[in-house]
Design an enzyme around this catalytic site. Structure first.
Site, mmCIF file in Angstrom:
data_model
loop_
_atom_site.group_PDB
_atom_site.id
_atom_site.type_symbol
_atom_site.label_atom_id
_atom_site.label_comp_id
_atom_site.label_asym_id
_atom_site.label_seq_id
_atom_site.Cartn_x
_atom_site.Cartn_y
_atom_site.Cartn_z
ATOM 1 N N LYS A 51 -59.056 -33.840 -15.242
ATOM 2 C CA LYS A 51 -60.269 -34.577 -15.622
ATOM 3 C C LYS A 51 -61.488 -33.994 -14.906
ATOM 4 C CE LYS A 51 -57.579 -38.736 -16.575
ATOM 5 N NZ LYS A 51 -57.140 -40.072 -16.163
ATOM 6 N N GLN A 95 -57.826 -43.902 -11.101
ATOM 7 C CA GLN A 95 -56.550 -43.455 -11.679
ATOM 8 C C GLN A 95 -55.452 -44.480 -11.374
ATOM 9 O OE1 GLN A 95 -56.261 -40.847 -13.700
ATOM 10 N NE2 GLN A 95 -54.054 -41.006 -13.958
ATOM 11 N N ASP A 118 -62.826 -45.838 -18.913
ATOM 12 C CA ASP A 118 -61.438 -46.014 -19.353
ATOM 13 C C ASP A 118 -61.329 -47.148 -20.376
ATOM 14 O OD1 ASP A 118 -59.410 -44.336 -18.316
ATOM 15 O OD2 ASP A 118 -59.599 -45.242 -16.328
HETATM 16 N N1 GUN Z 1 -52.904 -43.551 -15.720
HETATM 17 C C1 GUN Z 1 -52.269 -43.144 -16.836
HETATM 18 N N2 GUN Z 1 -53.140 -43.010 -17.851
HETATM 19 C C2 GUN Z 1 -54.350 -43.350 -17.368
HETATM 20 C C3 GUN Z 1 -55.656 -43.400 -17.943
HETATM 21 O O1 GUN Z 1 -55.885 -43.139 -19.122
HETATM 22 N N3 GUN Z 1 -56.643 -43.769 -17.088
HETATM 23 C C4 GUN Z 1 -56.415 -44.102 -15.797
HETATM 24 N N4 GUN Z 1 -57.450 -44.485 -15.059
HETATM 25 N N5 GUN Z 1 -55.230 -44.066 -15.242
HETATM 26 C C5 GUN Z 1 -54.206 -43.686 -16.026
#
Ligand code: GUN
Length: 281
Positions: A51, A95, A118
């Protein structure tokens, strides 16, 4: 079988976003994304790294926070509060999963909904349910964009989702409904699951079991979306038994190179959108 190439579709979107970010920069605006990783989960480290790299490539300023495994809930809430108030930060991503001492819901609810890239804040989840404008969660929205890129019509199709998580299964159902699919959500306690998947025009698999969906479970020509990422000893596999399903499916996403790159690029789409909404007239 047509491979749904997420890497390619994401690369096209990346080029568009890079231009948009350059345009914003000319107006003196640099979009900002804060990515917070708590602890040492190896898979999370990989995702967060991707990311951050993508943000940099596009011209989004990256605010990276790597916090120790024993970070307290209060410390994380304080960081989020600072980022909510930081005008250079347009998007905040924490995350998941978080270490046990931290209440995930408390954290997600502390993020300013306008910076919730998100789309996990209950306010944004509610907007999605009611079909109101707002950020869309990255993985399900990335899947919708991938289907659209291949001109796959959704209306009237029967979509069967395997998995009912807040991150994928539930929001996926809403996005498909919005486009007039008939949606069935199934999960680990569903009885006779294969009877349902065999009726599906679209199957979205997000249960985290390696090679779970087999060819006998689908009908000829089905569109199969694999959200799983499972690390086996030597390789990465999805929730779909790829070779087996490939013989019967009409369309299929590979792992890696299917849904994963779409999730990352949709995070960038949400960050640029949040930036425009907050900072341009
Ligand atoms: N953990 C697994 N997928 C995601 C996601 O799309 N966003 C976040 N913040 N954590 C995750």
């Amino acid at each position: 079988m047509i491979r749904l190439d997420g890497t390619k579709v994401a690369a096209d979107l990346q080029a568009e976003l890079t231009q948009t970010a350059a345009g914003l920069r000319e107006q003196g605006i640099v979009p900002g994304l804060a990515v917070i990783l708590v602890g040492n989960d190896p898979a999370s480290k990989v995702y967060v790294g991707r990311k951050e790299k993508m943000a940099e490539k596009i011209g989004i300023k990256n605010f990276a926070y790597t916090l120790a495994d024993d970070t307290t809930e209060q410390q994380l809430l304080e960081l989020i509060d600072q980022l909510n108030q930081n005008d250079q930060v347009d998007g905040i991503l924490v995350q998941l999963p978080l270490p046990d001492q931290i209440d995930e819901q408390k954290i997600l609810q502390a993020i300013d909904p306008a910076k919730d890239v998100d789309s996990f804040h209950p306010e944004n989840v509610g907007k999605l349910m009611q079909g109101l404008p707002g950020p869309k969660p990255c993985t399900p929205n990335g899947i919708m964009k991938l289907l659209a890129a291949y001109d796959i019509p959704i209306e009237g199709k029967h979509a069967v989702i395997i998995g009912r998580s807040n991150i994928v299964g539930k929001p996926m159902a809403h996005l498909l409904l919005e486009q007039n699919a008939t949606v069935t959500i199934t999960h680990s306690r569903t009885k006779n699951l294969a009877e349902l998947t065999k009726q599906a025009d679209i199957v979205v698999v997000a249960i985290g079991r390696p090679n779970y969906l087999t060819g006998e479970m689908i009908k000829d020509g089905a569109i199969v979306i694999d959200v799983g990422i499972n690390r086996l000893e030597k390789k990465l596999v999805g929730d779909v038994d790829f070779e087996n399903v490939a013989e019967k499916a009409g369309y299929l996403t590979p792992v890696p190179g299917g849904v994963g790159p779409m999730t990352i690029i949709m995070l960038m789409v949400n960050t640029i959108k949040a930036c425009r909404l907050r900072r341009t007239p």
